[in-house]
Motif scaffolding. Structure first.
Motif, PDB file in Angstrom:
ATOM      1  N   LEU A  16       0.720  -1.081  -0.029  1.00 32.64           N
ATOM      2  CA  LEU A  16       0.016  -0.015   0.124  1.00 32.64           C
ATOM      3  C   LEU A  16       0.907   1.309   0.032  1.00 32.64           C
ATOM      4  O   LEU A  16       1.923   1.079   0.709  1.00 32.64           O
ATOM      5  N   PRO A  17       0.509   2.448  -0.692  1.00 38.40           N
ATOM      6  CA  PRO A  17       1.329   3.575  -0.648  1.00 38.40           C
ATOM      7  C   PRO A  17       0.974   4.333   0.416  1.00 38.40           C
ATOM      8  O   PRO A  17      -0.254   4.465   1.178  1.00 38.40           O
ATOM      9  N   ARG A  18       2.230   4.339   1.543  1.00 38.03           N
ATOM     10  CA  ARG A  18       2.023   5.085   2.772  1.00 38.03           C
ATOM     11  C   ARG A  18       1.442   6.350   2.679  1.00 38.03           C
ATOM     12  O   ARG A  18       0.865   6.704   3.813  1.00 38.03           O
ATOM     13  N   ASP A  19       1.316   7.085   1.631  1.00 39.13           N
ATOM     14  CA  ASP A  19       0.636   8.332   1.728  1.00 39.13           C
ATOM     15  C   ASP A  19      -0.841   8.345   1.433  1.00 39.13           C
ATOM     16  O   ASP A  19      -1.612   9.336   1.160  1.00 39.13           O
ATOM     17  N   HIS A  20      -1.370   7.218   1.209  1.00 31.63           N
ATOM     18  CA  HIS A  20      -2.909   6.865   1.140  1.00 31.63           C
ATOM     19  C   HIS A  20      -3.638   7.720   2.302  1.00 31.63           C
ATOM     20  O   HIS A  20      -3.139   7.215   3.605  1.00 31.63           O
ATOM     21  N   PRO A  21      -4.312   8.191   2.090  1.00 29.44           N
ATOM     22  CA  PRO A  21      -5.287   8.894   3.355  1.00 29.44           C
ATOM     23  C   PRO A  21      -5.907   8.115   4.277  1.00 29.44           C
ATOM     24  O   PRO A  21      -6.095   8.236   5.442  1.00 29.44           O
ATOM     25  N   ARG A  22      -6.023   6.860   3.954  1.00 30.69           N
ATOM     26  CA  ARG A  22      -6.518   5.631   4.778  1.00 30.69           C
ATOM     27  C   ARG A  22      -5.471   4.688   4.667  1.00 30.69           C
ATOM     28  O   ARG A  22      -5.825   3.431   4.871  1.00 30.69           O
ATOM     29  N   TYR A  23      -4.114   4.694   5.008  1.00 33.35           N
ATOM     30  CA  TYR A  23      -3.343   3.883   4.866  1.00 33.35           C
ATOM     31  C   TYR A  23      -3.283   3.046   6.019  1.00 33.35           C
ATOM     32  O   TYR A  23      -3.561   1.723   5.948  1.00 33.35           O
ATOM     33  N   GLN A  24      -3.742   3.545   7.268  1.00 31.86           N
ATOM     34  CA  GLN A  24      -3.601   2.668   8.516  1.00 31.86           C
ATOM     35  C   GLN A  24      -4.663   1.887   8.687  1.00 31.86           C
ATOM     36  O   GLN A  24      -4.813   0.409   9.073  1.00 31.86           O
ATOM     37  N   SER A  25      -5.868   2.405   7.918  1.00 27.85           N
ATOM     38  CA  SER A  25      -6.990   1.581   8.147  1.00 27.85           C
ATOM     39  C   SER A  25      -6.966   0.303   6.990  1.00 27.85           C
ATOM     40  O   SER A  25      -7.288  -0.846   7.084  1.00 27.85           O
ATOM     41  N   LEU A  26      -6.117   0.677   5.725  1.00 27.35           N
ATOM     42  CA  LEU A  26      -6.262  -0.460   4.830  1.00 27.35           C
ATOM     43  C   LEU A  26      -5.166  -1.309   5.421  1.00 27.35           C
ATOM     44  O   LEU A  26      -5.160  -2.744   4.958  1.00 27.35           O
ATOM     45  N   LEU A  27      -4.267  -1.084   6.148  1.00 28.11           N
ATOM     46  CA  LEU A  27      -3.012  -2.003   6.597  1.00 28.11           C
ATOM     47  C   LEU A  27      -3.692  -2.788   7.645  1.00 28.11           C
ATOM     48  O   LEU A  27      -3.442  -3.940   7.726  1.00 28.11           O
ATOM     49  N   THR A  28      -4.624  -2.218   8.446  1.00 31.62           N
ATOM     50  CA  THR A  28      -5.338  -3.074   9.430  1.00 31.62           C
ATOM     51  C   THR A  28      -6.125  -4.067   8.887  1.00 31.62           C
ATOM     52  O   THR A  28      -5.951  -5.400   8.989  1.00 31.62           O
ATOM     53  N   ARG A  29      -6.476  -3.763   7.648  1.00 29.99           N
ATOM     54  CA  ARG A  29      -7.416  -4.739   6.959  1.00 29.99           C
ATOM     55  C   ARG A  29      -6.565  -5.649   6.176  1.00 29.99           C
ATOM     56  O   ARG A  29      -7.115  -7.088   6.489  1.00 29.99           O
ATOM     57  N   HIS A  30      -5.638  -5.286   5.851  1.00 30.97           N
ATOM     58  CA  HIS A  30      -4.640  -6.269   5.145  1.00 30.97           C
ATOM     59  C   HIS A  30      -3.978  -7.574   6.054  1.00 30.97           C
ATOM     60  O   HIS A  30      -3.965  -8.485   5.976  1.00 30.97           O
ATOM     61  N   ARG A  31      -3.839  -6.704   7.157  1.00 31.54           N
ATOM     62  CA  ARG A  31      -3.246  -7.659   8.471  1.00 31.54           C
ATOM     63  C   ARG A  31      -4.166  -8.616   8.898  1.00 31.54           C
ATOM     64  O   ARG A  31      -3.922  -9.977   9.175  1.00 31.54           O
ATOM     65  N   ILE A  32      -5.267  -8.228   9.013  1.00 25.04           N
ATOM     66  CA  ILE A  32      -6.380  -9.262   9.353  1.00 25.04           C
ATOM     67  C   ILE A  32      -6.832 -10.250   8.504  1.00 25.04           C
ATOM     68  O   ILE A  32      -7.169 -11.362   8.846  1.00 25.04           O
ATOM     69  N   GLU A  33      -6.846  -9.685   7.305  1.00 22.79           N
ATOM     70  CA  GLU A  33      -7.203 -10.775   6.335  1.00 22.79           C
ATOM     71  C   GLU A  33      -5.919 -11.658   6.066  1.00 22.79           C
ATOM     72  O   GLU A  33      -6.323 -13.002   6.056  1.00 22.79           O
ATOM     73  N   GLU A  34      -4.868 -11.368   6.310  1.00 21.64           N
ATOM     74  CA  GLU A  34      -3.741 -12.385   6.647  1.00 21.64           C
ATOM     75  C   GLU A  34      -3.849 -13.276   7.628  1.00 21.64           C
ATOM     76  O   GLU A  34      -3.460 -14.427   7.545  1.00 21.64           O
ATOM     77  N   GLY A  35      -4.429 -12.550   8.738  1.00 23.36           N
ATOM     78  CA  GLY A  35      -4.544 -13.440   9.859  1.00 23.36           C
ATOM     79  C   GLY A  35      -5.513 -14.476   9.992  1.00 23.36           C
ATOM     80  O   GLY A  35      -5.397 -15.598  10.170  1.00 23.36           O
ATOM     81  N   VAL A  36      -6.685 -14.354   8.936  1.00 18.62           N
ATOM     82  CA  VAL A  36      -7.660 -15.350   8.689  1.00 18.62           C
ATOM     83  C   VAL A  36      -7.007 -16.382   7.725  1.00 18.62           C
ATOM     84  O   VAL A  36      -7.017 -17.677   8.079  1.00 18.62           O
TER      85      VAL A  36
END
Ligand code: ATP
Length: 267
Positions: free
Chosen positions: A16-36
């Motif tokens: 994900l591009p770090r300057d995306h305005p919703r970077y943190q939220s998208l990273l969270t989703r990415h980690r949860i998806e990976e967790g599943v």
């Protein structure tokens, strides 16, 4: 000749591009998806994540000053404790594995896996994941202790872990277990984005913040306070007002600083 801006920095883990305005939220989703995918997070954990995201959006996706004060009180409690334990579930393991290890080191706490939907497979996957992120010892697998008042699977703890703890950090905990731990006389620090949820309302220290921000913040305070005299830590603990912290988060949600949410609209 063009005057091209440098391409945005990309996070290697999520792409994900770090300057995306919703970077943190998208990273969270990415980690949860990976967790599943890795068998760490349950499908119910996905629903909990969705609920958390909604509250984080309402809070402007930032740490409130009152949540920062709670993080400092949490650090003081953990440093004063005889036997602090950090309880880890599937969402916590997916979102902040290395950060939990850092906090355990900073406060000399044990790490214990504790699941609402306990299966031996998931317990093992989470313990392995935490070890891959630097944990030396992971408790919760012995399950030789019980929290009274809960049904069999949810009551299981390690006798020399949560069973013997005086201070427990329980992020994203369900209300029943938070209540039962409180009845055992343990001091509870709860991290939860919903100030109306039962668990933070039961806690000595409710940290109303995203776990992704809260855990590193508690660690930062713990490192700052590492050499503080006990008297100073006790003053921080005594000066913390849990009711006021909950009220402040509710106020922030109700009144909202809509300006802060500009550019953070959902995908
Ligand atoms: P209670 O029984 O206490 O009312 P609940 O039923 O709301 O709890 P769950 O459905 O298990 O509990 O939801 C988990 C809680 O975790 C929710 O309150 C949600 O806001 C919170 N949460 C989810 N993701 C995060 C996160 N990343 N950081 C902090 N809190 C989160």
């Amino acid at each position: 000749m063009t005057d091209e801006a440098a391409p945005p920095e990309v996070d290697h883990e999520s792409e994900l591009p770090r300057d995306h305005p919703r970077y943190q939220s998208l990273l969270t989703r990415h980690r949860i998806e990976e967790g599943v995918e890795k068998g760490i997070t349950s499908t119910q954990g996905l629903i909990a994540e969705g609920r958390g995201e909604a509250f984080d959006y309402l809070l402007g996706e930032e740490t409130l000053p009152s949540a920062d004060a709670a993080a400092r009180a949490a650090a003081a409690h953990l440093l004063l404790a005889e036997h602090p334990v950090l309880s880890v579930n599937g969402n916590v393991a997916a979102l902040v594995p290395a950060e939990i290890v850092d906090l355990a080191e900073a406060t000399d706490a044990d790490i214990e896996v504790n699941l609402f939907n306990r299966t031996e497979e998931r317990m093992g996957a989470i313990a392995d994941h935490l070890r891959e992120h630097g944990a030396d010892e992971v408790k919760g697998l012995a399950a030789d202790g019980r929290i009274p008042g809960l049904n069999h699977e949810r009551a299981k703890v390690d006798a020399d872990g949560i069973g013997a703890a005086d201070v427990v950090l329980v992020p994203l905990e369900d209300g029943d277990r938070a209540e039962s731990l409180g009845e055992l006389g343990k001091t509870e620090i709860v991290v939860d984005l919903n100030p109306m949820s039962r668990s933070p309302r039961m806690a000595a220290v409710p940290v109303i913040d995203n776990i992704i921000r809260a855990v590193p913040n508690i660690t930062r305070h713990a490192r700052e306070l590492a050499d503080a005299p006990r008297g100073e830590l006790e003053r921080i603990v005594e000066g913390f007002d849990s009711e006021a912290a909950l009220r402040d988060a509710e106020r922030a949600i109700r009144e909202g600083d809509l300006g802060k949410r500009d550019g953070k609209d959902q995908e």
